[in-house]
Design an enzyme around this catalytic site. Sequence first.
Site, PDB file in Angstrom:
ATOM      1  N   ASP A  55       0.882  -1.171   0.000  1.00 31.61           N
ATOM      2  CA  ASP A  55       0.000   0.000   0.000  1.00 31.61           C
ATOM      3  C   ASP A  55       0.915   1.216   0.000  1.00 31.61           C
ATOM      4  OD1 ASP A  55      -1.613   2.161   0.620  1.00 31.61           O
ATOM      5  OD2 ASP A  55      -2.816   1.078   2.085  1.00 31.61           O
ATOM      6  N   TYR A 103      -6.442  15.695  -8.231  1.00 29.66           N
ATOM      7  CA  TYR A 103      -5.683  14.696  -9.002  1.00 29.66           C
ATOM      8  C   TYR A 103      -4.613  15.399  -9.865  1.00 29.66           C
ATOM      9  CZ  TYR A 103      -5.079  11.072 -12.671  1.00 29.66           C
ATOM     10  OH  TYR A 103      -4.562  10.157 -13.572  1.00 29.66           O
ATOM     11  N   THR A 144     -10.568   2.260 -18.111  1.00 31.62           N
ATOM     12  CA  THR A 144     -10.335   1.512 -16.864  1.00 31.62           C
ATOM     13  C   THR A 144     -11.414   1.912 -15.856  1.00 31.62           C
ATOM     14  OG1 THR A 144      -8.965   3.215 -15.861  1.00 31.62           O
ATOM     15  CG2 THR A 144      -7.806   1.569 -17.209  1.00 31.62           C
TER      16      THR A 144
HETATM   17  P1  NDP Z   1      -7.528   2.067 -11.831  1.00 30.75           P
HETATM   18  O1  NDP Z   1      -8.395   2.865 -10.928  1.00 30.75           O
HETATM   19  O2  NDP Z   1      -8.146   1.078 -12.755  1.00 30.75           O
HETATM   20  O3  NDP Z   1      -6.408   1.291 -10.977  1.00 30.75           O
HETATM   21  C1  NDP Z   1      -5.709   1.949  -9.956  1.00 30.75           C
HETATM   22  C2  NDP Z   1      -4.869   0.928  -9.219  1.00 30.75           C
HETATM   23  O4  NDP Z   1      -4.153   1.617  -8.173  1.00 30.75           O
HETATM   24  C3  NDP Z   1      -5.711  -0.157  -8.536  1.00 30.75           C
HETATM   25  O5  NDP Z   1      -5.031  -1.383  -8.626  1.00 30.75           O
HETATM   26  C4  NDP Z   1      -5.761   0.317  -7.091  1.00 30.75           C
HETATM   27  O6  NDP Z   1      -5.944  -0.726  -6.144  1.00 30.75           O
HETATM   28  C5  NDP Z   1      -4.361   0.891  -6.979  1.00 30.75           C
HETATM   29  N1  NDP Z   1      -4.187   1.709  -5.792  1.00 30.75           N
HETATM   30  C6  NDP Z   1      -4.922   2.750  -5.366  1.00 30.75           C
HETATM   31  N2  NDP Z   1      -4.457   3.193  -4.206  1.00 30.75           N
HETATM   32  C7  NDP Z   1      -3.400   2.435  -3.867  1.00 30.75           C
HETATM   33  C8  NDP Z   1      -2.513   2.397  -2.780  1.00 30.75           C
HETATM   34  N3  NDP Z   1      -2.622   3.249  -1.749  1.00 30.75           N
HETATM   35  N4  NDP Z   1      -1.516   1.477  -2.771  1.00 30.75           N
HETATM   36  C9  NDP Z   1      -1.392   0.599  -3.785  1.00 30.75           C
HETATM   37  N5  NDP Z   1      -2.229   0.555  -4.837  1.00 30.75           N
HETATM   38  C10 NDP Z   1      -3.225   1.473  -4.869  1.00 30.75           C
HETATM   39  O7  NDP Z   1      -6.690   3.148 -12.636  1.00 30.75           O
HETATM   40  P2  NDP Z   1      -5.885   3.105 -14.030  1.00 30.75           P
HETATM   41  O8  NDP Z   1      -5.423   1.726 -14.322  1.00 30.75           O
HETATM   42  O9  NDP Z   1      -6.663   3.855 -15.018  1.00 30.75           O
HETATM   43  O10 NDP Z   1      -4.646   4.030 -13.631  1.00 30.75           O
HETATM   44  C11 NDP Z   1      -3.308   3.585 -13.599  1.00 30.75           C
HETATM   45  C12 NDP Z   1      -2.406   4.805 -13.683  1.00 30.75           C
HETATM   46  O11 NDP Z   1      -2.619   5.496 -14.924  1.00 30.75           O
HETATM   47  C13 NDP Z   1      -2.658   5.844 -12.587  1.00 30.75           C
HETATM   48  O12 NDP Z   1      -1.431   6.387 -12.173  1.00 30.75           O
HETATM   49  C14 NDP Z   1      -3.482   6.903 -13.296  1.00 30.75           C
HETATM   50  O13 NDP Z   1      -3.364   8.160 -12.686  1.00 30.75           O
HETATM   51  C15 NDP Z   1      -2.830   6.866 -14.673  1.00 30.75           C
HETATM   52  N6  NDP Z   1      -3.650   7.453 -15.734  1.00 30.75           N
HETATM   53  C16 NDP Z   1      -4.824   6.846 -16.114  1.00 30.75           C
HETATM   54  C17 NDP Z   1      -5.568   7.393 -17.139  1.00 30.75           C
HETATM   55  C18 NDP Z   1      -6.840   6.772 -17.616  1.00 30.75           C
HETATM   56  O14 NDP Z   1      -7.487   7.376 -18.523  1.00 30.75           O
HETATM   57  N7  NDP Z   1      -7.260   5.604 -17.113  1.00 30.75           N
HETATM   58  C19 NDP Z   1      -5.127   8.628 -17.837  1.00 30.75           C
HETATM   59  C20 NDP Z   1      -3.884   9.161 -17.353  1.00 30.75           C
HETATM   60  C21 NDP Z   1      -3.181   8.584 -16.343  1.00 30.75           C
HETATM   61  P3  NDP Z   1      -7.402  -1.138  -5.550  1.00 30.75           P
HETATM   62  O15 NDP Z   1      -7.985  -2.108  -6.533  1.00 30.75           O
HETATM   63  O16 NDP Z   1      -7.066  -1.747  -4.242  1.00 30.75           O
HETATM   64  O17 NDP Z   1      -8.199   0.110  -5.448  1.00 30.75           O
END
Ligand code: NDP
Length: 285
Positions: free
Chosen positions: A67, A202, A239
Amino acid sequence: MTSGAWWSKETVAVVTGANRGIGHALVARLAEHGITVVLTARDDERGEAAAAPLRDRGLPVVYRRLDVADPASVAAFADWLRGTLGGLDILVNNAAVSFNAIDTNSVEHAETVLRTNYYGTKLLTEALLPLLRRSPATSRILNISSQLGLLNKVRSPSLLRLLLDEENLTEAKIEGMVSQFLAQVKDGTWEGHGWPKVWTDYSVSKLALNAYTRVLARRLQAGSERVSVNCFCPGFTKTDMTKGWGKRTADEVADLGVSLALLPPDKLPTGTFFKWSTPQLYSKL
Ligand code: NDP
């Protein structure tokens, strides 16, 4: 393993927030290259469930809880990594949260957003820096960031001056910027201070992450360390974070993200922001 590649199964990659979305796709793609990948997640059940199908395909994937918003979890993970795999070559800082729907802009969860996306990423990076192997192929940190945190989203002249002053930008100044934002959120005055307009909390977290990337790249270069650190914005991706909306899939993002993470040492930049596949000028980082 790809022929002529700098990596092998001894190469170790760590991906945060990898139980779903882009993080999970990145793990699969890295492991398909024959790299040993540590799939991390903040919840054991979700993490194990995400790793199992990859292991069933024979991919070299190890699960470990992490985490990023919890300092004790970060410290325990670093200890475990040191004790088991000895170190790492690639760190993909992917974990992040956003509590905004596409067309809303609430700062209700600003503290959690900053604690996860900026402070958590930084905390983990600093904890794992001593474990990056600095091989001749150069260790790599890839921060999954967002163009919402580019400087062209900042409307405050003083903030822009601070972030553009490369010579004098420090981690302390970045932390000062984040603390100022959180204080304004707390006393309800954050609007009208020139912060990014869309998904403000964000965007500030990614603004800080982009700035930290640049400062860290400079610090590592000054020490002639064989570690590069870059940002990658995947663009609008389907996502859970976007409620399934987007222009591309997590698998498409993973293809490009992994190709950036695996760039040959002589083509690997540092302190660069990749907006999709295009490296942006520093002035926009
Ligand atoms: P999701 O919301 O699908 O996934 C986010 C992931 O981060 C989940 O696995 C979540 O775990 C995990 N997470 C959240 N908090 C923590 C924590 N404290 N410790 C460890 N893991 C954590 O997001 P995306 O896949 O879309 O995003 C991935 C990356 O891409 C991010 O950095 C996002 O900012 C970036 N991004 C995404 C875009 C998009 O359009 N999707 C655009 C630009 C950037 P859990 O399942 O437990 O919540």
